[in-house]
Scaffold this motif. Structure first.
Motif, PDB file in Angstrom:
ATOM      1  N   ALA A   1       0.832  -1.199   0.000  1.00  0.00           N
ATOM      2  CA  ALA A   1       0.000   0.000   0.000  1.00  0.00           C
ATOM      3  C   ALA A   1       0.872   1.255   0.000  1.00  0.00           C
ATOM      4  O   ALA A   1       2.085   1.179   0.151  1.00  0.00           O
ATOM      5  CB  ALA A   1      -0.899  -0.009   1.236  1.00  0.00           C
ATOM      6  N   ASN A   2       0.217   2.396  -0.140  1.00  0.00           N
ATOM      7  CA  ASN A   2       0.919   3.664  -0.044  1.00  0.00           C
ATOM      8  C   ASN A   2       1.439   3.845   1.378  1.00  0.00           C
ATOM      9  O   ASN A   2       0.863   3.329   2.335  1.00  0.00           O
ATOM     10  CB  ASN A   2      -0.009   4.817  -0.402  1.00  0.00           C
ATOM     11  CG  ASN A   2      -0.501   4.719  -1.828  1.00  0.00           C
ATOM     12  OD1 ASN A   2       0.037   3.978  -2.638  1.00  0.00           O
ATOM     13  ND2 ASN A   2      -1.542   5.462  -2.139  1.00  0.00           N
ATOM     14  N   ALA A   3       2.542   4.582   1.519  1.00  0.00           N
ATOM     15  CA  ALA A   3       3.124   4.775   2.843  1.00  0.00           C
ATOM     16  C   ALA A   3       3.927   6.061   2.892  1.00  0.00           C
ATOM     17  O   ALA A   3       4.464   6.502   1.890  1.00  0.00           O
ATOM     18  CB  ALA A   3       4.032   3.598   3.193  1.00  0.00           C
ATOM     19  N   THR A   4       4.003   6.658   4.083  1.00  0.00           N
ATOM     20  CA  THR A   4       4.927   7.766   4.327  1.00  0.00           C
ATOM     21  C   THR A   4       6.028   7.234   5.234  1.00  0.00           C
ATOM     22  O   THR A   4       5.814   6.312   6.024  1.00  0.00           O
ATOM     23  CB  THR A   4       4.223   8.962   4.998  1.00  0.00           C
ATOM     24  OG1 THR A   4       3.632   8.519   6.208  1.00  0.00           O
ATOM     25  CG2 THR A   4       3.165   9.553   4.087  1.00  0.00           C
TER      26      THR A   4
ATOM     27  N   ALA B   1       8.621  -2.632  -3.844  1.00  0.00           N
ATOM     28  CA  ALA B   1       7.583  -2.167  -2.919  1.00  0.00           C
ATOM     29  C   ALA B   1       6.803  -0.968  -3.454  1.00  0.00           C
ATOM     30  O   ALA B   1       5.624  -0.817  -3.139  1.00  0.00           O
ATOM     31  CB  ALA B   1       8.207  -1.804  -1.578  1.00  0.00           C
ATOM     32  N   TYR B   2       7.465  -0.107  -4.239  1.00  0.00           N
ATOM     33  CA  TYR B   2       6.833   1.144  -4.675  1.00  0.00           C
ATOM     34  C   TYR B   2       6.991   1.357  -6.173  1.00  0.00           C
ATOM     35  O   TYR B   2       8.073   1.156  -6.721  1.00  0.00           O
ATOM     36  CB  TYR B   2       7.453   2.346  -3.947  1.00  0.00           C
ATOM     37  CG  TYR B   2       7.298   2.300  -2.454  1.00  0.00           C
ATOM     38  CD1 TYR B   2       6.047   2.441  -1.873  1.00  0.00           C
ATOM     39  CD2 TYR B   2       8.388   2.113  -1.619  1.00  0.00           C
ATOM     40  CE1 TYR B   2       5.892   2.402  -0.497  1.00  0.00           C
ATOM     41  CE2 TYR B   2       8.242   2.073  -0.246  1.00  0.00           C
ATOM     42  CZ  TYR B   2       6.988   2.213   0.310  1.00  0.00           C
ATOM     43  OH  TYR B   2       6.840   2.171   1.669  1.00  0.00           O
TER      44      TYR B   2
ATOM     45  N   LEU C   1      10.085  12.395  -2.658  1.00  0.00           N
ATOM     46  CA  LEU C   1      11.099  12.499  -1.620  1.00  0.00           C
ATOM     47  C   LEU C   1      11.519  13.945  -1.426  1.00  0.00           C
ATOM     48  O   LEU C   1      11.605  14.709  -2.385  1.00  0.00           O
ATOM     49  CB  LEU C   1      12.310  11.654  -2.051  1.00  0.00           C
ATOM     50  CG  LEU C   1      13.316  11.240  -1.002  1.00  0.00           C
ATOM     51  CD1 LEU C   1      12.667  10.339   0.046  1.00  0.00           C
ATOM     52  CD2 LEU C   1      14.459  10.497  -1.668  1.00  0.00           C
ATOM     53  N   GLN C   2      11.788  14.321  -0.171  1.00  0.00           N
ATOM     54  CA  GLN C   2      12.301  15.642   0.165  1.00  0.00           C
ATOM     55  C   GLN C   2      13.295  15.510   1.305  1.00  0.00           C
ATOM     56  O   GLN C   2      13.230  14.569   2.094  1.00  0.00           O
ATOM     57  CB  GLN C   2      11.172  16.595   0.569  1.00  0.00           C
ATOM     58  CG  GLN C   2      10.527  16.245   1.875  1.00  0.00           C
ATOM     59  CD  GLN C   2       9.368  17.148   2.259  1.00  0.00           C
ATOM     60  OE1 GLN C   2       8.561  16.728   3.054  1.00  0.00           O
ATOM     61  NE2 GLN C   2       9.256  18.333   1.761  1.00  0.00           N
ATOM     62  N   LYS C   3      14.233  16.455   1.371  1.00  0.00           N
ATOM     63  CA  LYS C   3      15.144  16.470   2.516  1.00  0.00           C
ATOM     64  C   LYS C   3      14.455  17.204   3.654  1.00  0.00           C
ATOM     65  O   LYS C   3      13.672  18.129   3.436  1.00  0.00           O
ATOM     66  CB  LYS C   3      16.478  17.121   2.165  1.00  0.00           C
ATOM     67  CG  LYS C   3      16.402  18.616   1.958  1.00  0.00           C
ATOM     68  CD  LYS C   3      17.771  19.207   1.791  1.00  0.00           C
ATOM     69  CE  LYS C   3      17.640  20.724   1.780  1.00  0.00           C
ATOM     70  NZ  LYS C   3      18.842  21.394   2.145  1.00  0.00           N
TER      71      LYS C   3
ATOM     72  N   ILE D   1       6.985   9.746   0.408  1.00  0.00           N
ATOM     73  CA  ILE D   1       5.654   9.181   0.229  1.00  0.00           C
ATOM     74  C   ILE D   1       5.793   8.156  -0.891  1.00  0.00           C
ATOM     75  O   ILE D   1       6.149   8.510  -2.021  1.00  0.00           O
ATOM     76  CB  ILE D   1       4.628  10.249  -0.181  1.00  0.00           C
ATOM     77  CG1 ILE D   1       4.549  11.359   0.858  1.00  0.00           C
ATOM     78  CG2 ILE D   1       3.256   9.605  -0.423  1.00  0.00           C
ATOM     79  CD1 ILE D   1       3.751  12.570   0.400  1.00  0.00           C
ATOM     80  N   GLY D   2       5.551   6.898  -0.567  1.00  0.00           N
ATOM     81  CA  GLY D   2       5.668   5.843  -1.553  1.00  0.00           C
ATOM     82  C   GLY D   2       4.300   5.418  -2.055  1.00  0.00           C
ATOM     83  O   GLY D   2       3.363   5.250  -1.274  1.00  0.00           O
ATOM     84  N   THR D   3       4.191   5.250  -3.378  1.00  0.00           N
ATOM     85  CA  THR D   3       2.973   4.746  -3.995  1.00  0.00           C
ATOM     86  C   THR D   3       3.186   3.277  -4.302  1.00  0.00           C
ATOM     87  O   THR D   3       4.106   2.931  -5.059  1.00  0.00           O
ATOM     88  CB  THR D   3       2.652   5.521  -5.293  1.00  0.00           C
ATOM     89  OG1 THR D   3       2.519   6.903  -4.973  1.00  0.00           O
ATOM     90  CG2 THR D   3       1.374   5.021  -5.929  1.00  0.00           C
TER      91      THR D   3
END
Length: 90
Positions: free
Chosen positions: A2-5, A23-24, A29-31, A86-88
């Motif tokens: 699933a999506n995840a942060t 997985a994604y 992505l951000q610093k 945030i991964g899709t």
């Protein structure tokens, strides 16, 4: 998956695996730390002196991932870094 942060600490001097294509399908992505953090997509850990990378900012950057791709991050300079993503899911 699933999506995840997520948040990943990135110690200085080494590439840290942040996300994998298994997985994604994509990762934004951000610093979140002071100092520059670079990001690269490679199947195995990149060389420490890699020159083909993306310099992250506080604005989310999108990285599409295929099966076998791994997203890596490494701080530039002497300070450790942190990235948030945030991964899709695939």
């Amino acid at each position: 998956m699933a999506n995840a942060t997520f948040t990943v600490p990135c110690p200085t001097g080494v590439w840290t695996q942040v996300a994998a294509g298994e997985a994604y399908a994509s990762v934004q992505l951000q610093k979140t730390s002071v100092g520059n953090v670079r990001a690269a997509i490679a199947a195995v850990e990149p060389a420490a002196d890699l020159t083909e990378f993306v310099l992250l900012s506080e604005i989310l950057a999108t990285f599409p991932l295929a099966t076998g791709d791994v997203l890596w991050c490494m701080p530039l300079g002497a300070a450790d870094g942190t990235v948030r993503g945030i991964g899709t899911g695939v």
